[in-house]
Design a protein around this motif. Structure first.
Motif, PDB file in Angstrom:
ATOM      1  N   LYS A 387       0.648  -1.173   0.061  1.00 43.51           N
ATOM      2  CA  LYS A 387       0.355  -0.387  -0.072  1.00 43.51           C
ATOM      3  C   LYS A 387       0.787   1.257   0.437  1.00 43.51           C
ATOM      4  O   LYS A 387       2.059   1.199   0.264  1.00 43.51           O
ATOM      5  CB  LYS A 387      -0.768   0.131   1.138  1.00 43.51           C
ATOM      6  N   ALA A 388      -0.104   2.027  -0.487  1.00 49.24           N
ATOM      7  CA  ALA A 388       0.966   3.759  -0.710  1.00 49.24           C
ATOM      8  C   ALA A 388       0.991   4.154   0.818  1.00 49.24           C
ATOM      9  O   ALA A 388       0.092   3.792   1.964  1.00 49.24           O
ATOM     10  CB  ALA A 388       0.174   4.602  -1.720  1.00 49.24           C
ATOM     11  N   PRO A 389       2.158   5.069   1.274  1.00 45.84           N
ATOM     12  CA  PRO A 389       2.247   5.830   2.349  1.00 45.84           C
ATOM     13  C   PRO A 389       1.103   7.034   2.718  1.00 45.84           C
ATOM     14  O   PRO A 389       0.691   7.388   1.877  1.00 45.84           O
ATOM     15  CB  PRO A 389       3.778   5.721   2.640  1.00 45.84           C
ATOM     16  N   PRO A 390       0.750   7.256   3.565  1.00 37.33           N
ATOM     17  CA  PRO A 390      -0.138   8.338   4.271  1.00 37.33           C
ATOM     18  C   PRO A 390       0.446   9.848   3.200  1.00 37.33           C
ATOM     19  O   PRO A 390       1.360   9.451   3.809  1.00 37.33           O
ATOM     20  CB  PRO A 390      -0.734   8.179   5.359  1.00 37.33           C
ATOM     21  N   ALA A 391      -0.065  10.326   2.723  1.00 34.75           N
ATOM     22  CA  ALA A 391       0.549  11.512   3.055  1.00 34.75           C
ATOM     23  C   ALA A 391       1.050  12.819   4.163  1.00 34.75           C
ATOM     24  O   ALA A 391       0.567  11.820   5.128  1.00 34.75           O
ATOM     25  CB  ALA A 391      -0.955  13.081   2.639  1.00 34.75           C
ATOM     26  N   ILE A 392       2.173  13.476   3.797  1.00 33.88           N
ATOM     27  CA  ILE A 392       2.355  14.660   5.128  1.00 33.88           C
ATOM     28  C   ILE A 392       1.224  14.473   5.754  1.00 33.88           C
ATOM     29  O   ILE A 392       0.795  14.882   7.462  1.00 33.88           O
ATOM     30  CB  ILE A 392       3.205  15.343   4.534  1.00 33.88           C
ATOM     31  N   LEU A 393       0.185  15.486   5.210  1.00 33.27           N
ATOM     32  CA  LEU A 393      -1.464  15.832   5.808  1.00 33.27           C
ATOM     33  C   LEU A 393      -2.541  15.046   5.578  1.00 33.27           C
ATOM     34  O   LEU A 393      -2.951  14.542   4.434  1.00 33.27           O
ATOM     35  CB  LEU A 393      -1.483  16.948   5.955  1.00 33.27           C
ATOM     36  N   THR A 394      -3.278  14.409   7.338  1.00 36.25           N
ATOM     37  CA  THR A 394      -4.238  13.541   6.371  1.00 36.25           C
ATOM     38  C   THR A 394      -5.507  14.337   7.569  1.00 36.25           C
ATOM     39  O   THR A 394      -5.318  14.940   8.033  1.00 36.25           O
ATOM     40  CB  THR A 394      -4.041  11.987   6.811  1.00 36.25           C
ATOM     41  N   TRP A 395      -6.672  14.204   6.623  1.00 34.84           N
ATOM     42  CA  TRP A 395      -7.668  15.157   6.911  1.00 34.84           C
ATOM     43  C   TRP A 395      -8.359  15.001   8.291  1.00 34.84           C
ATOM     44  O   TRP A 395      -8.030  14.908   9.824  1.00 34.84           O
ATOM     45  CB  TRP A 395      -8.730  14.516   6.219  1.00 34.84           C
ATOM     46  N   LYS A 396      -7.933  13.150   9.340  1.00 30.77           N
ATOM     47  CA  LYS A 396      -8.048  12.639  10.007  1.00 30.77           C
ATOM     48  C   LYS A 396      -7.354  13.497  11.273  1.00 30.77           C
ATOM     49  O   LYS A 396      -7.398  14.287  12.148  1.00 30.77           O
ATOM     50  CB  LYS A 396      -7.421  11.438  10.485  1.00 30.77           C
ATOM     51  N   THR A 397      -5.545  13.567  11.095  1.00 32.84           N
ATOM     52  CA  THR A 397      -5.116  14.644  11.478  1.00 32.84           C
ATOM     53  C   THR A 397      -5.457  16.162  11.899  1.00 32.84           C
ATOM     54  O   THR A 397      -5.644  16.569  12.624  1.00 32.84           O
ATOM     55  CB  THR A 397      -3.656  14.151  10.847  1.00 32.84           C
ATOM     56  N   VAL A 398      -5.887  16.421  10.810  1.00 39.99           N
ATOM     57  CA  VAL A 398      -5.628  17.895  10.903  1.00 39.99           C
ATOM     58  C   VAL A 398      -7.684  18.296  11.697  1.00 39.99           C
ATOM     59  O   VAL A 398      -7.568  19.052  12.429  1.00 39.99           O
ATOM     60  CB  VAL A 398      -6.203  18.367   9.666  1.00 39.99           C
ATOM     61  N   ASN A 399      -7.902  16.748  10.973  1.00 38.03           N
ATOM     62  CA  ASN A 399      -9.504  16.933  11.999  1.00 38.03           C
ATOM     63  C   ASN A 399      -9.794  16.995  13.469  1.00 38.03           C
ATOM     64  O   ASN A 399     -10.533  17.606  14.563  1.00 38.03           O
ATOM     65  CB  ASN A 399     -10.424  15.837  11.983  1.00 38.03           C
ATOM     66  N   ASP A 400      -8.851  16.334  14.044  1.00 43.81           N
ATOM     67  CA  ASP A 400      -8.516  16.090  15.418  1.00 43.81           C
ATOM     68  C   ASP A 400      -7.437  17.266  16.343  1.00 43.81           C
ATOM     69  O   ASP A 400      -7.725  18.069  17.490  1.00 43.81           O
ATOM     70  CB  ASP A 400      -7.122  15.024  15.289  1.00 43.81           C
TER      71      ASP A 400
END
Length: 577
Positions: A387-400
């Protein structure tokens, strides 16, 4: 009866929310004008913000209900105020700050600077203040304080341990702090007690320097703390023709030197208060420097080692962060044509992009770039599948981590300002404040700064600026004074919350770690508030004048031209205030 008062106290917030609207009803019922209706809304919201009977963001939603029902503004007009360009700048800037925090770039910067500056008492205070102030320019003051306080206490514990080891005879002049009441004849027990007291006082000073510098550092950039964005939004809402006079570059030119002066004065004051006035001893001039560094450096080195080498994601965040700052500064600097003026200008020659555009662009790039190169990794849920790694910024991180409540609070402030203008309340207030034209402008600014600094100790700095800035703008228009001459210093003064633990989250975090009394914070913060007002007064009467052209009454601020013509002496701010 004995249980009546405890029960009422337990339900005090419910009672406030129910009783306040009824208690204030005579105002709109007796004076049935739009101005009175708007004043009713503002007073109600101000009292709810001060008492915090409802969450601040919930109170900020009141204009959506009250303004349409009272005929002040259409609901569609009110709702637009809740997501203006300033809110977009806040969201975009916070997304970048979340990425910096998520990949521990802020911690790496902090530990590296502390390793460079050293651990002599005065320099240790300075190091923590510089790091905290710099980080709070870009990320949340609360997050900065929450990260720096544990590091500071870990270093202090190591210092205390090193002192205990050398108490038997090998004195450590670098870490030996000054005694409040030095004595020459002491028993064996007395030096140990004095050293414990010295360490306790140094611990207090270090804790306060962290929370104070977090508040001070936030004033340096437009996105550093929310009151700065409130000012920009209020200026753009109340004076649509201002030509974007408050942008990232102009604010930085005004506030950064103010921050540096206030930070250095705060360092000197805390050093005198908690270390004493023997600066030679505070700076640790003496022998054995390399040996003495090892004890305190061990904690910092260990923490830095645990971070490991910079990852691809951390390097990318660093590059994008620097790019963001450069784009902010060069978009519309004012003293030379920026890229926004030349590449993206409309038919009037005005930039069509804003600081919010830049912030959202950089944050969107962070959602696109993967956090690892090469980018293939094993899927933990499906063994054997790549699988591809997550992006530098994810919406879950921002939302938290995104404080969405502040976005609503900002919008509520802009709605109040617009309602005051459309209802005529701003003009009415301006007429009532015309007697202030007989007071020198510099004296007016100082008095207002002191008032705001006192008020912000008891209520949110965002609520303080939201309530006061429209009133100050009306006052300035009424006496033909440049609105920014009073709005700018009062916005900075709203960040001077140094005296009480409840005044601001950084104060509360430091206080929760223990070792401080309210009296300690009040004693240190009282003089620091005075120092802050003086530093702000210096800045608004010197380098701020050419930046914002404060020596003239701008055309975009004219509300009563005839009044200004009748009082030409008040249409400018005298030079050399």
């Amino acid at each position: 009866m004995a249980t009546c008062w405890p029960a009422l106290w337990a339900y005090r917030f419910y009672l406030i929310v129910l009783c306040l609207p009824i208690f204030l009803l005579p105002l709109p019922l007796i004076v049935q004008t739009k101005e009175a209706y708007c004043a009713y809304s503002i007073i109600l919201m101000a009292l709810l913000w001060c008492t915090e009977a409802l969450p601040l963001a919930v109170t900020a939603l009141f204009p959506i209900i009250l303004f349409p029902l009272m005929g002040i503004m259409d609901a569609s007009e009110v709702c637009i105020e809740y997501f203006k360009d300033t809110n977009i700048l806040f969201v975009g800037g916070l997304m970048v700050a979340v990425a910096v925090e998520h990949w521990n770039l802020h911690k790496r910067i902090a530990l590296q600077v502390l390793l460079i500056i050293g651990v002599r008492p005065a320099l240790l205070l300075l190091g923590f203040m510089l790091v905290t102030a710099f980080l709070s320019m870009w990320i949340s003051n609360t997050a900065t304080t929450a990260m720096m306080v544990p590091i500071g206490h870990a270093v202090l514990e190591q210092l205390q341990g090193s002192k205990k080891d050398v108490e038997g005879g090998n004195n450590n002049p670098t870490f030996e702090l000054q005694e409040e009441c030095p004595q020459k004849e002491v028993t064996k027990l007395e030096p140990r007690t004095q050293k414990t007291q010295e360490h306790h006082r140094f611990s207090q000073g270090l804790s306060l320097c962290i929370c104070y510098s977090a508040s001070i550092g936030g004033i340096a950039t437009l996105t550093g703390t929310t009151p700065n964005l409130v000012l920009q939004g209020q200026v753009n809402s109340l004076f649509p023709q201002n030509g974007n006079v408050v942008n990232f570059a102009s604010w930085f030119g005004f506030a950064f030197p103010t921050m540096i002066i206030l930070l250095l004065l705060a360092w000197l004051w805390l050093q005198v208060l908690f270390l004493g006035v023997n600066f030679r001893k505070n700076f640790g001039f003496g022998e054995g420097e390399e040996e003495q560094k090892q004890a305190a450096f061990q904690v910092i080195k260990t923490q830095y080692r645990l971070l490991g080498p910079m990852s691809f994601a951390e390097k990318t965040v660093t590059v994008l962060f620097v790019l963001l700052v450069v784009l902010w500064f060069t978009r519309e600097p004012g003293f030379f044509p920026g890229w926004g003026d030349t590449l993206f200008a409309n038919e009037k020659g005005q930039s069509m992009v804003s600081d919010g555009t830049v912030a959202v662009f950089i944050s969107l790039v962070m959602f696109i770039i993967p956090s690892k190169i090469p980018g293939l990794m094993q899927d933990p849920k499906k063994p054997g599948k790549l699988k591809a790694p997550p992006a530098i910024l994810t919406w879950k991180t921002v939302n938290d981590k995104m404080p969405w409540n502040i976005v609503i609070l900002l919008g509520g402030g802009f709605a109040l300002a617009k309602g005051s203008e459309q209802s005529g309340l701003s003009e009415w207030l301006g007429d009532k404040l015309t007697p202030l034209q007989h007071i020198p402008p510099s004296a007016t600014a100082v008095i207002l700064c002191l008032l705001i600094a006192i008020f912000t100790e008891c209520t949110s700095n965002v609520a303080t600026t939201t309530l006061f800035l429209p009133i100050l703008a009306s006052m300035a228009q009424a006496i033909c004074l440049h609105p920014l001459y009073v709005m700018l210093p009062c916005t900075l003064a709203a960040s001077l919350a140094f005296m009480l633990p409840v005044a601001t989250p950084p104060n509360a975090i430091v206080f929760s770690f223990g070792g401080l009394k309210v009296s300690d914070m009040a004693r240190a913060g009282f003089l620091l508030n005075i120092i802050g007002v003086l530093a702000i007064t210096l800045s608004i009467n010197s380098w701020s004048i050419p930046i914002f052209k404060l020596d003239t009454f701008p055309s975009w601020a004219h509300s009563n031209t005839s009044q200004c013509l009748l009082n030409p002496s008040n249409s400018t701010v005298p030079g050399g205030l």
